[in-house]
Design a protein around this motif. Sequence first.
Motif, short mmCIF file in Angstrom:
data_model
loop_
_atom_site.label_atom_id
_atom_site.label_comp_id
_atom_site.label_asym_id
_atom_site.label_seq_id
_atom_site.Cartn_x
_atom_site.Cartn_y
_atom_site.Cartn_z
N ASN A 1 0.80 -1.22 0.00
CA ASN A 1 0.00 0.00 0.00
C ASN A 1 0.83 1.28 0.00
O ASN A 1 0.28 2.37 -0.04
N ARG A 2 2.15 1.13 0.06
CA ARG A 2 3.03 2.30 0.08
C ARG A 2 3.20 2.86 -1.34
O ARG A 2 3.69 2.16 -2.23
N PRO A 3 2.78 4.10 -1.59
CA PRO A 3 2.96 4.67 -2.94
C PRO A 3 4.43 4.66 -3.34
O PRO A 3 5.30 5.06 -2.57
N GLY A 4 4.69 4.18 -4.53
CA GLY A 4 6.05 4.14 -5.03
C GLY A 4 6.87 2.98 -4.54
O GLY A 4 8.01 2.78 -4.98
N GLY A 5 6.33 2.16 -3.62
CA GLY A 5 7.07 1.01 -3.13
C GLY A 5 7.16 -0.08 -4.18
O GLY A 5 6.36 -0.16 -5.11
N ARG A 6 8.15 -0.94 -4.03
CA ARG A 6 8.38 -1.99 -5.02
C ARG A 6 7.43 -3.17 -4.85
O ARG A 6 7.14 -3.87 -5.81
N THR A 7 6.97 -3.42 -3.63
CA THR A 7 6.11 -4.57 -3.38
C THR A 7 4.72 -4.31 -3.93
O THR A 7 4.12 -3.26 -3.67
N ALA A 8 4.20 -5.25 -4.71
CA ALA A 8 2.87 -5.11 -5.30
C ALA A 8 2.16 -6.46 -5.28
O ALA A 8 2.79 -7.50 -5.47
#
Length: 388
Positions: free
Chosen positions: A211-218
């Motif tokens: 849920n972190r904007p711009g984070g790599r985990t999706a």
Amino acid sequence: MSVLTWTSWLSLAAWLWLLLAHGGFWRTDVRLPPPDPAGDGARAGADGEPWPPVAIVVPARDEAAVLPLTLPSLLAQRYPGPAEVVLVDDGSSDGTGEVARTLAASAPGALPLTVCSPGPPPPGWTGKLWAVRHGVAVARSRRAATYLLLTDADIAHPPDSLHALVRAARDGGLDLVSLMARLRVATGWERLVVPAFVYFFAQLYPFSRVNRPGGRTAAAAGGCMLLRADAADRAGLPGSVRGAVIDDVAVGRAVKRGGGRVWLGLAGEVASVRPYEGLAPLWAMVARSAYAQLRHSRSLLAVTVAGLLLVYVAPPATALAGHAVGWAAWALMTLSYLPAVRYHRVPWWVVLTLPAVAVLYLLMTVDSAVRHHRGAGAAWKGRTYAGT
């Protein structure tokens, strides 16, 4: 120091890292925000715009047994904007399409239902994603939907589910809102295996990092995904992930790569009604995609097996061998599992089964690899895929 002592310290270090630096994966309070009690659910959004149109797309293959428990919940959605349901009968042999039409005919005043069939998937497509592609195309041929709700045929929704999902997407500026539906925990094997399934998924994809904007985990959860139509277009969905066996995670990654914002959390009342009677169907559910998760890599499989043994088997093994550090690691492991057990409303003692259940998942993963290398691939309802 002895091998057992080193192992106990390594397992404790692993658990300290998991609990303190791995995105709070063990937390179960990542939920959709509740509606504003002072608000009017039927009014337009804060910007004065009316509630956007939504197309609900349901891929269904041989789902006649569960549709009476799930489809009426979609047809009865209390949504203040325009919405319709498109059920895609994906080559069913049990009368899925006719059951859907009968259910809609017996629900006057419900959302409109269209039942369609795409024909067999072409090479390179999984059946589910081919069905989703067809359902989206049918819905768009009649109305320009702002949002697409992609939900599985075995998922039952509370009456305000669609409203809550769209509200969260609008208020949060989100392109993909996904809920991990509550899986059934009625039988003994379901109570043992299902909480660990969600627990391990969150360990692979910590929700806070997703849920972190711009984070790599999706990631996403395929049972319930509300997707902005323009974000789907930017990401080339579903064509860009057409062969993905783990299609929900692939969709989440595609949306994030396309610059979209993703949110993933646990459901309150959105629930799967699919029964898993005995261990065999649960085993098949996990083994179908476990090796695909490891990108069909023997090296990653070896690392995964070693990691599962160190993290879940070493703590009780070293504790019972008399090492106090092993007891500490085992205690941390048990505490980390307790929120998942409570979330699934199963008896508290299930937390004590985690080491054994982890071994079970290890065996399922190895079996998934064996099936792949024997050419069996990922099998689901009469179809087998090499998968990505």
